[in-house]
Design an enzyme around this catalytic site. Sequence first.
Site: not given
Ligand code: UT7
Length: 325
Positions: A252, A282, A115
């Site tokens: 980005h 992204n 990225c």
């Molecule tokens: O391009 C450069 C690299 N990429 C980035 O910069 C991305 C960086 N990270 C992020 O943008 C975020 O961490 C994400 C969008 C990937 C995830 O958001 P988050 O607020 O950090 O969520 P999380 O990973 O802590 O997940 C929270 C909950 C989990 O459920 P439990 O374990 O709390 O029950 C996940 O399983 O959300 C769940 N979850 C989803 N639920 C519905 C994860 N993906 C999804 C989804 N739909 N697509």
Amino acid sequence: MTAIRSIISGTGSYLPENILTNKDLENKVDTSDEWIIERTGIKQRHIAADDQVTSDLAVAAASKALESANLNAADIDLIVVATSTADQTFPSTATTVQRKLGITKGAAFDVQAVCSGFVYALTTADNFIKAGQAKHVLVIGAEIFSRILDWEDRTTCVLFGDGAGAIVLSAKAGVGDNSDQGILASRIHSDGRYNDMLYVDGGVSSTQTVGHLRMQGREVFRHAVVNLASVVGEVLEDTNMTSDDINWIVPHQANKRILDGTARKLKISPDKVVVTVDKHANTSAASIPLALDEAVRDGRITQDDIVILEAMGGGFTWGACLLRW
Ligand code: UT7
């Protein structure tokens, strides 16, 4: 004193026709439009057609950039393509772009910094220009991430999209201070200790497969805000500027919450941040030139504006460029 500066003399972008909405994704994985919007700001993404390869997207964006720079393909003496989704293992996508544009001279190569690829490619091209080794460089970010996604993994497949953006970077004489138009400072970094937080689980020498993207999202998020604010601070310090001098940040586009968090840390108004993540998701190395082209064409970015481009990605890699438009 005189100095050779690299100015952006043209911009262009291309998005595939097919749009995949969050609602469409609800039928593929256990997710919801509400979750995706709340956690990422993404509403939709573009997906390349089956018969399109990354160089097709790159050429479409590059042709528009050449047109806006009022230059012909024959004027280009270097092509740098930032991509993690090359057409083939080799030759480079850049040489394929060169062939498709009918260019037979100069040089062409790919840069791989995921990225952060566009910031790495721009910094590389700037150094070629400053060294007097190139006059007009096509710098392209082009990706088809839809081909390396695990469409059964809801934690990653909702985040990415396809597209390409391009600029023409041209040499221009300056006086060597901050009044010059063009790139005034750039910094790139990497820290391989975090290699396994965002990666693809395949490769030529390891599995002989392409593999799928894997990410520890929360960890990447945490590092992103810290590293981005820090590297923007570095280019401001290099130019003796402060956040108040910035007219536009073109980041980005990974997650709206990362854009907001970084702006807050830098004490920059959200009105100065160019946001396309809602429409494009992204697009990895393509996201900055896609957003830049939009903000230039709709008249937000105008002559003399101080613009910062910044990115963070797999590796980890991160970087920023500060330029006067
Ligand atoms: O391009 C450069 C690299 N990429 C980035 O910069 C991305 C960086 N990270 C992020 O943008 C975020 O961490 C994400 C969008 C990937 C995830 O958001 P988050 O607020 O950090 O969520 P999380 O990973 O802590 O997940 C929270 C909950 C989990 O459920 P439990 O374990 O709390 O029950 C996940 O399983 O959300 C769940 N979850 C989803 N639920 C519905 C994860 N993906 C999804 C989804 N739909 N697509």
